[in-house]
Design a protein around this motif. Sequence first.
Motif, short mmCIF file in Angstrom:
data_model
loop_
_atom_site.label_atom_id
_atom_site.label_comp_id
_atom_site.label_asym_id
_atom_site.label_seq_id
_atom_site.Cartn_x
_atom_site.Cartn_y
_atom_site.Cartn_z
N GLY A 42 4.59 7.11 2.36
CA GLY A 42 5.46 6.11 1.74
C GLY A 42 6.44 5.50 2.72
N THR A 43 7.15 4.51 2.23
CA THR A 43 8.22 3.86 2.98
C THR A 43 9.56 4.25 2.38
N ILE A 44 10.48 4.66 3.23
CA ILE A 44 11.83 5.02 2.81
C ILE A 44 12.79 3.95 3.33
N LEU A 45 13.43 3.25 2.42
CA LEU A 45 14.40 2.22 2.80
C LEU A 45 15.79 2.84 2.89
N VAL A 46 16.45 2.62 4.02
CA VAL A 46 17.81 3.14 4.22
C VAL A 46 18.72 1.98 4.61
N SER A 47 20.02 2.22 4.56
CA SER A 47 20.97 1.14 4.83
C SER A 47 21.27 0.97 6.31
N SER A 48 20.94 1.98 7.13
CA SER A 48 21.25 1.90 8.56
C SER A 48 20.38 2.87 9.33
N ALA B 183 9.31 -3.61 6.49
CA ALA B 183 8.48 -2.89 5.52
C ALA B 183 7.42 -3.82 4.93
N ASP B 184 7.81 -5.06 4.59
CA ASP B 184 6.85 -6.03 4.04
C ASP B 184 5.78 -6.37 5.07
N ALA B 185 6.19 -6.56 6.31
CA ALA B 185 5.24 -6.92 7.36
C ALA B 185 4.27 -5.78 7.65
N VAL B 186 4.76 -4.54 7.60
CA VAL B 186 3.89 -3.39 7.80
C VAL B 186 2.87 -3.29 6.68
N ASP B 187 3.32 -3.50 5.44
CA ASP B 187 2.37 -3.48 4.32
C ASP B 187 1.28 -4.53 4.50
N ALA B 188 1.66 -5.71 4.96
CA ALA B 188 0.68 -6.78 5.19
C ALA B 188 -0.31 -6.37 6.29
N GLU B 189 0.20 -5.73 7.34
CA GLU B 189 -0.68 -5.28 8.42
C GLU B 189 -1.62 -4.18 7.93
N LEU B 190 -1.10 -3.28 7.11
CA LEU B 190 -1.95 -2.22 6.56
C LEU B 190 -3.06 -2.81 5.70
N ALA B 191 -2.71 -3.79 4.88
CA ALA B 191 -3.72 -4.42 4.02
C ALA B 191 -4.82 -5.07 4.85
N ARG B 192 -4.46 -5.57 6.01
CA ARG B 192 -5.45 -6.21 6.88
C ARG B 192 -6.26 -5.19 7.67
N MET C 251 0.82 -1.21 0.00
CA MET C 251 0.00 0.00 0.00
C MET C 251 0.86 1.26 0.00
N LEU C 252 1.97 1.25 0.74
CA LEU C 252 2.85 2.41 0.78
C LEU C 252 3.85 2.35 -0.37
N THR C 253 3.98 3.46 -1.08
CA THR C 253 4.99 3.56 -2.13
C THR C 253 6.37 3.53 -1.49
N ARG C 254 7.32 2.84 -2.14
CA ARG C 254 8.67 2.73 -1.57
C ARG C 254 9.68 3.58 -2.32
N THR C 255 10.56 4.17 -1.54
CA THR C 255 11.70 4.90 -2.08
C THR C 255 12.95 4.25 -1.49
N ASP C 256 13.81 3.73 -2.35
CA ASP C 256 14.98 2.98 -1.89
C ASP C 256 16.21 3.88 -1.91
N LEU C 257 16.71 4.21 -0.72
CA LEU C 257 17.89 5.07 -0.59
C LEU C 257 19.07 4.29 -0.03
N ARG C 258 19.06 2.95 -0.17
CA ARG C 258 20.11 2.15 0.44
C ARG C 258 21.44 2.25 -0.28
#
Length: 440
Positions: free
Chosen positions: A315-321, A285-294, A1-8
């Motif tokens: 959205g979801t922002i993916l970072v390396s740390s 992030a995957d688990a949160v999306d699943a919870e949001l869908a539910r 559900m949340l758009t992802r932005t990958d900044l890793r």
Amino acid sequence: MLTRTDLRSALPSPAELRTTLPRAEVDVDAVLHQVRPIVDDVRARGVEAALEYTEKFDQVRPDSVRVPVAHLERALAELAEPVRAALGEAIARARVVHNEQRRVETTTRVAAGGTVTERWAPVQRVGLYAPGGLAVYPSTVVMNVVPAQAAGVESLVVCSPPQAEFGGLPHPGILATAALLGVDEVWAVGGAQAVALLTYGGVDTDGAELAPVDMVTGPGNIYLTAAKRLVRGLVGIDAEAGPTEIAILADAGADPAHVAADLISQAEHDPLAASVLVTDSVELADAVDAELARRVPLTKHSERVGTALRGKQSGTILVSSVDDGIRVVDAYAAEHLEIQTADARAVADRVRSAGAIFVGPYAPVSLGDYCAGSNHVLPTGGCARHSSGLSVQTFLRHIHVVDYSEAALREVAGHVVALATAEGLPAHAEAVTARFPEGL
């Protein structure tokens, strides 16, 4: 559900992050042309104009602007006991926190015979706005009134839109909360016309004066924000608030159910509300999306929540740390920031830009909205990089009192003359030398 932005792979610079991160687009300038005529009309015609716009926008025309005190007392008497108890606790905790914020007078001895005293004086009269659109917020009355009272503001008026279903009165929850706080002046007017009437004042339908205020505070929609921009300078304002927002910095140890619930709680406010997750864990992030869908289809305001979560402001922002996550949330400067990581307090201590920070799994934003004791009127749209939330200081002005003896002025007079001369302001220098005709 949340758009992802990958900044890793590479974290952008702070300047680039400001344009990369999700954010609601709110163009106050775009509605100024609609709001300016309302403000000008209320300035010219006062209460009559305000009531006409109220009838147009709220589909109800109150008999008068000021709500009779009897209605406040009745609303408080009819308030459900659990709600009254909860409001009482919220008020008590807010008072504990805000009473500690009051500044004290300080006097600094700069030189022998020369002092500067910083004195704090409250704003004399304040208009506090409580919205009444998609939701009604008695808690906002608490958050505005308590710091103003702690600051020593002498005169308070609460403004809230009239409701057709309540006979042209503001929501009973607003009236009851005002009564509980000891505020007996409530105006049944909302939106841009409320800001204008607070600024210019007027004469009510019964001939009573509606005195203008010195400051207007409280959140509202884009039209109210535009009105605050137009009158700023004539009166003080707290801020130009935009849509509400939450950012959650979380690592793999965070509970996805907690994170999802908190993202939804903020999205519940408004279709433009921003819900942002910053994490170094794809699994979370995957688990949160699943919870949001539910959870989203099961929540009361599912359509509104879904619109907010799917919007470009969320959205979801993916970072390396987590370190990179701190840089991201500092650039984002959220109104509300939750830290759900290992050593959450240590991480929170490193954050420099947020309206309010909620530490660990047992400090959700909802706690701050109601009963933490903190204030929930906070900077939005990245303004937390340079501004703070509502507090006792909002309603205080500091005044420097300069007290120098003849000897103390003589001691520094040469420097004053040198600087005035360097700036090409000889009369400034003469204002000093005139006091010493015999020469320095």
